[in-house]
Scaffold this motif. Sequence first.
Motif, mmCIF file in Angstrom:
data_model
loop_
_atom_site.group_PDB
_atom_site.id
_atom_site.type_symbol
_atom_site.label_atom_id
_atom_site.label_comp_id
_atom_site.label_asym_id
_atom_site.label_seq_id
_atom_site.Cartn_x
_atom_site.Cartn_y
_atom_site.Cartn_z
ATOM 1 N N ASN A 43 0.842 -1.193 0.000
ATOM 2 C CA ASN A 43 0.000 0.000 0.000
ATOM 3 C C ASN A 43 0.884 1.253 0.000
ATOM 4 O OD1 ASN A 43 -1.534 2.189 0.803
ATOM 5 N ND2 ASN A 43 -2.864 0.982 2.123
ATOM 6 N N PRO A 44 0.892 2.024 -1.102
ATOM 7 C CA PRO A 44 1.820 3.156 -1.193
ATOM 8 C C PRO A 44 1.556 4.237 -0.149
ATOM 9 C CG PRO A 44 0.302 3.142 -3.068
ATOM 10 C CD PRO A 44 0.067 1.874 -2.314
ATOM 11 N N VAL A 45 0.315 4.370 0.286
ATOM 12 C CA VAL A 45 -0.002 5.378 1.303
ATOM 13 C C VAL A 45 0.710 5.040 2.609
ATOM 14 C CG1 VAL A 45 -1.830 6.502 2.610
ATOM 15 C CG2 VAL A 45 -2.257 5.797 0.250
ATOM 16 N N LEU A 46 0.555 3.787 3.056
ATOM 17 C CA LEU A 46 1.205 3.354 4.302
ATOM 18 C C LEU A 46 2.712 3.499 4.186
ATOM 19 C CD1 LEU A 46 -0.765 0.121 5.299
ATOM 20 C CD2 LEU A 46 -1.063 2.461 6.116
ATOM 21 N N SER A 47 3.253 3.091 3.032
ATOM 22 C CA SER A 47 4.690 3.133 2.840
ATOM 23 C C SER A 47 5.225 4.563 2.952
ATOM 24 C CB SER A 47 5.017 2.530 1.479
ATOM 25 O OG SER A 47 6.395 2.532 1.264
ATOM 26 N N TRP A 48 4.509 5.504 2.324
ATOM 27 C CA TRP A 48 4.977 6.892 2.356
ATOM 28 C C TRP A 48 4.779 7.531 3.719
ATOM 29 C CZ3 TRP A 48 8.167 9.461 -0.616
ATOM 30 C CH2 TRP A 48 8.434 8.932 -1.881
ATOM 31 N N VAL A 49 3.705 7.194 4.409
ATOM 32 C CA VAL A 49 3.490 7.721 5.767
ATOM 33 C C VAL A 49 4.649 7.280 6.660
ATOM 34 C CG1 VAL A 49 2.061 7.495 7.837
ATOM 35 C CG2 VAL A 49 0.981 7.922 5.620
ATOM 36 N N SER A 50 5.002 5.998 6.553
ATOM 37 C CA SER A 50 6.087 5.467 7.361
ATOM 38 C C SER A 50 7.410 6.154 7.010
ATOM 39 C CB SER A 50 6.193 3.960 7.126
ATOM 40 O OG SER A 50 7.340 3.448 7.740
ATOM 41 N N TRP A 51 7.640 6.316 5.703
ATOM 42 C CA TRP A 51 8.879 6.977 5.272
ATOM 43 C C TRP A 51 8.958 8.389 5.845
ATOM 44 C CZ3 TRP A 51 10.521 11.309 2.720
ATOM 45 C CH2 TRP A 51 11.835 11.293 2.276
ATOM 46 N N GLY A 52 7.830 9.111 5.783
ATOM 47 C CA GLY A 52 7.792 10.487 6.280
ATOM 48 C C GLY A 52 8.053 10.571 7.776
ATOM 49 N N TYR A 53 7.442 9.660 8.510
ATOM 50 C CA TYR A 53 7.638 9.614 9.965
ATOM 51 C C TYR A 53 9.113 9.407 10.290
ATOM 52 C CZ TYR A 53 7.150 8.017 14.798
ATOM 53 O OH TYR A 53 7.273 7.884 16.154
ATOM 54 N N ILE A 54 9.696 8.402 9.627
ATOM 55 C CA ILE A 54 11.105 8.067 9.908
ATOM 56 C C ILE A 54 12.007 9.237 9.527
ATOM 57 C CG2 ILE A 54 13.015 6.541 9.252
ATOM 58 C CD1 ILE A 54 10.785 4.348 8.844
ATOM 59 N N TRP A 55 11.696 9.832 8.377
ATOM 60 C CA TRP A 55 12.487 10.988 7.929
ATOM 61 C C TRP A 55 12.460 12.089 8.985
ATOM 62 C CZ3 TRP A 55 10.135 15.810 6.803
ATOM 63 C CH2 TRP A 55 11.014 16.781 6.313
#
Lengths: 300, 253
Positions: free
Chosen positions: A93-105
């Motif tokens: 799911n690209p939404v979940l993936s990007w949310v996680s990436w943003g959080y980690i960033w």
Amino acid sequence: MNTRPSSERPALKIIEHRHYGRWFSALVVLLILGFFASSVASNPNFEWDVVLQNLTEDSILSGVMMTIKLTCISVVLGFAGGTVLAFMRLSANPVLSWVSWGYIWFFRAVPMLVQLFLWYNIATLYPKLSLTLPFYGEIWSVKTNQLISPFSAAVIALVMHQSAYAAEIIRAGIQSVNVGQLEAAKALGYRPGQIFRQTILPQAMRAILPPAGNEVIGQLKTTAVVSVIALQDVLYSAQIIYQRTYEVVPLLLVATAWYLLMTSVLSIGQYYVEAFYSRGNVPDKAKWFRPKSKNRELSS
Amino acid sequence: MSESITLRGIRKQFSGKTILHDVDLDIEAGSVTVILGPSGSGKSTLLRCINHLEKVDAGTVHVGPELIGYRQKGQHLVELPEAKIARQRQKIGMVFQQFNLFPHRTVLQNVMDAPLRILNESVSVVRERAIALLTRVGLEHRINAWPRELSGGQQQRVAIARALAMQPEVILFDEPTSALDPELVGDVLQVMKNLAQEGMTMVVVTHEIGFAREVADKIIFMDQGRIVETGNSSSLLDTPQHPRLREFLSSVL
């Protein structure tokens, strides 16, 4: 001249290669350690009597408890959150993936100290927190200052920070598991959640544990930054005493001793947890975790 | 209970390259089908389409009456959620070239785990069946070993026992002996021959021509994503029609 050895079997004793270098280096290390120990013991500036006297002081012990409490909470919640984040990051799911990436960033980018101050001073941004339903109005509200104590600010900052780092460690572990394992589990009919818990995670743990051990020990020491918002961990308790008595070095040694002890316990724990998750991989350690069974091995 | 397998118009593409060109295949219940072909001919991909490890780009797979991986809605095929596909896969056993035993579980745990967790059967029933299966593949003395302590041939026999423990209706073999030392191949093939005699539906991708000749009810030769020739073992192996098959047979025999 015939130099061929005789065909008789000689009774020759084998002597293993002698490692003289090891003996020599051990001697050098012992000498250096000896000099160092004697200088530390004989130097009165260390004030060992003050160290011993303060080692089990009540305020120091409660500081140790605070450090342990902060470490435990932030590691447990941080790794739980990190697992969810790693899962999201690897999700189709690209939404979940990007949310996680943003959080980690974000939470890797903001220094821990800055985060701590931000959470502690969140009341200046949002003086009041309230829950409001449309067409109904406010159903619950609280002053932010009542909600954010030094302790809760520290916990929030530490958990946010820890979960971002833990997520990347867990992701690395998951990615290290052979794709064949996933396929074998799928082909047997395991559901996605079972595949993750029963097949992927136990194998990922082998790759996760060494960096996770680093991270937990790092977190133990990172908790020392909470002294800046006057939360009494072991370091802050030591500071309070030396600001009164000016015995700076001995009290820093007290804090050091406690950090050494806590880190040692964690390192020993890590060894056994690693041995458990290496079962099936490292023959020597595997024996401990082999299941007991009536059917003994007949041969190998 | 064995089931038939029906493939219709299976098409599969990888990054624009067509690996399978509208393949049709009928496999009777209880029969042994061997798929031969040079590497890159699409035979493993075809096998992996049967249990939906590969998603097809067109076509349907039926195991018995059940459409695998999708449900039909008018003229559309709607992909099923993973949990539903997992339930379908319970009945489709698979044995891999690289064995893929779970390295963190002992031999017995490897065989018992899926029936316990997926079928929720009782420990005593599963244990008895697992030990019977491991005895059948000649490994009852190794039930508490870790997979890495076994030879490749032993690992593959455990993998077969693990697949059988789910009591599948069909079983797929993806080059089961290709990763084995030559002297270990025989034991694995013997286990497979016994299984064939018991009437299990088997689809075997292999390079073992001897096994194909002895056991196969039907041999399929694939080349460049198409089934080039189909026949029973003697007709296909002894009187090959297609020049590509003749070339292939002369190179492997």
